[in-house]
Motif scaffolding. Structure first.
Motif, short mmCIF file in Angstrom:
data_model
loop_
_atom_site.label_atom_id
_atom_site.label_comp_id
_atom_site.label_asym_id
_atom_site.label_seq_id
_atom_site.Cartn_x
_atom_site.Cartn_y
_atom_site.Cartn_z
N VAL A 142 8.30 22.41 -12.23
CA VAL A 142 8.46 23.86 -12.21
C VAL A 142 9.05 24.26 -10.86
N ASP A 143 10.00 25.17 -10.86
CA ASP A 143 10.66 25.61 -9.63
C ASP A 143 9.74 26.59 -8.89
N GLY A 144 9.09 26.09 -7.85
CA GLY A 144 8.17 26.93 -7.08
C GLY A 144 8.84 28.09 -6.39
N LYS A 145 10.17 28.03 -6.20
CA LYS A 145 10.88 29.12 -5.53
C LYS A 145 10.77 30.43 -6.31
N GLU A 146 10.58 30.31 -7.63
CA GLU A 146 10.47 31.52 -8.44
C GLU A 146 9.29 32.39 -8.00
N PHE A 147 8.29 31.78 -7.37
CA PHE A 147 7.09 32.51 -6.98
C PHE A 147 7.20 33.11 -5.59
N TYR A 149 9.47 35.29 -4.70
CA TYR A 149 10.19 36.56 -4.71
C TYR A 149 9.31 37.76 -5.02
N ILE A 150 8.12 37.79 -4.45
CA ILE A 150 7.29 38.99 -4.47
C ILE A 150 7.70 39.80 -3.24
N ALA A 151 8.09 41.03 -3.45
CA ALA A 151 8.59 41.85 -2.36
C ALA A 151 7.56 41.98 -1.24
N ASP A 152 8.03 41.89 0.00
CA ASP A 152 7.14 42.01 1.15
C ASP A 152 6.41 43.36 1.15
N THR A 153 7.04 44.38 0.59
CA THR A 153 6.44 45.72 0.60
C THR A 153 5.18 45.80 -0.27
N LEU A 154 4.97 44.81 -1.15
CA LEU A 154 3.79 44.80 -2.00
C LEU A 154 2.56 44.22 -1.30
N PHE A 155 2.78 43.63 -0.13
CA PHE A 155 1.68 43.04 0.64
C PHE A 155 1.19 44.00 1.71
N ALA A 156 -0.11 44.01 1.91
CA ALA A 156 -0.72 44.83 2.97
C ALA A 156 -1.58 43.94 3.86
N LYS A 157 -1.73 44.33 5.10
CA LYS A 157 -2.55 43.57 6.03
C LYS A 157 -4.00 43.59 5.59
N SER A 158 -4.64 42.41 5.66
CA SER A 158 -6.04 42.32 5.25
C SER A 158 -6.69 41.14 5.97
#
Length: 239
Positions: A142-147, A149-158
């Motif tokens: 499975v091509d792990g690169k597909e995973f 591409y979650i936009a950085d803007t969807l992540f928050a500091k935690s």
């Protein structure tokens, strides 16, 4: 001891050349085992288990035949589908294991048991599953690169608990069903034979990322992320 831990973590942060993305999976149509993280589909004919533990979402699938007749898994007509890209289940080595049991009536009733533990290579990409036995297969292409591409803007500091005590800073994203940026399907084609005529049945199981977090530290550093859990996998993103 605490000072040494801080120094080791600082060195790891400075020397790391990759960002780790740890992912947690959920499913829309399988039963989730909260203890092991595995996903199960079960009916009167088969029990199918999925696990994705490891790097780059390896697909570990096990099929147990509950019938008193053989079942065949057609890997050429089975696939993992994500973003309209198919990854075939065909080719590779199968691990066959399980037990056989039977009863015969003659001069008295006789009971027999046998065990199966073997590896077989099937170039025709069809797995023979005897009655009350199991076949397992792992897909690692499975091509792990597909995973990534979650936009950085969807992540928050935690912060998340460290396996060494205390908390570690991460970037965290959580997704509700239907809103996950990464959704994929598994198609399994099985069949039985009746007078050499195939009776096909296809199982479709759906999975999606419900949580992901990024860190310069690997998964072994986080107490809540189990590398051997069926619903956890990770990827490395080059910096």
């Amino acid at each position: 001891m605490k000072t040494l831990l801080i120094i080791c973590l600082a060195i790891a942060l400075l020397s790391s050349c990759s960002t780790y993305q740890m992912n947690i999976l959920s499913s829309t149509n399988t039963v989730h085992n909260e203890r092991t993280g595995e996903f199960k589909l079960e009916n009167d004919s088969v029990k199918i288990l999925y696990s994705f533990a490891g790097e780059n979402v390896p697909i570990h699938v096990s099929i147990y035949n509950k019938l008193n007749e053989p079942i065949y898994a057609d890997w050429e007509r089975s696939a993992f589908v994500m973003n309209k890209k198919n990854t075939s289940y065909a080719d590779g080595v199968l691990q066959v294991n399980g037990t056989l049991s039977g009863t015969s009536v003659g001069r008295g009733i006789r009971y027999s048991d046998a065990s199966i533990n073997a590896q077989v290579t099937l170039p025709q990409n069809v797995a023979f599953i005897p009655p009350h036995s199991q076949v397992s297969k792992t897909i690692t292409n499975v091509d792990g690169k597909e995973f990534q591409y979650i936009a950085d803007t969807l992540f928050a500091k935690s912060k998340l608990p460290s396996g060494f005590g205390g908390d570690l800073k991460v970037k965290l994203a959580k997704f509700e069903q239907g809103k996950s940026p990464l959704f994929f399907k598994s198609y399994l084609t099985l069949y039985t034979l009746n007078n050499n005529v195939q009776k096909l049945i296809t199982y479709q199981n759906d999975f999606y990322i419900s949580e992901a977090f990024r860190s310069s530290l690997g998964p072994e550093n986080f107490s809540d992320f189990g590398e051997n859990r069926g619903d956890h996998f990770y990827i490395k993103i080059p910096n």
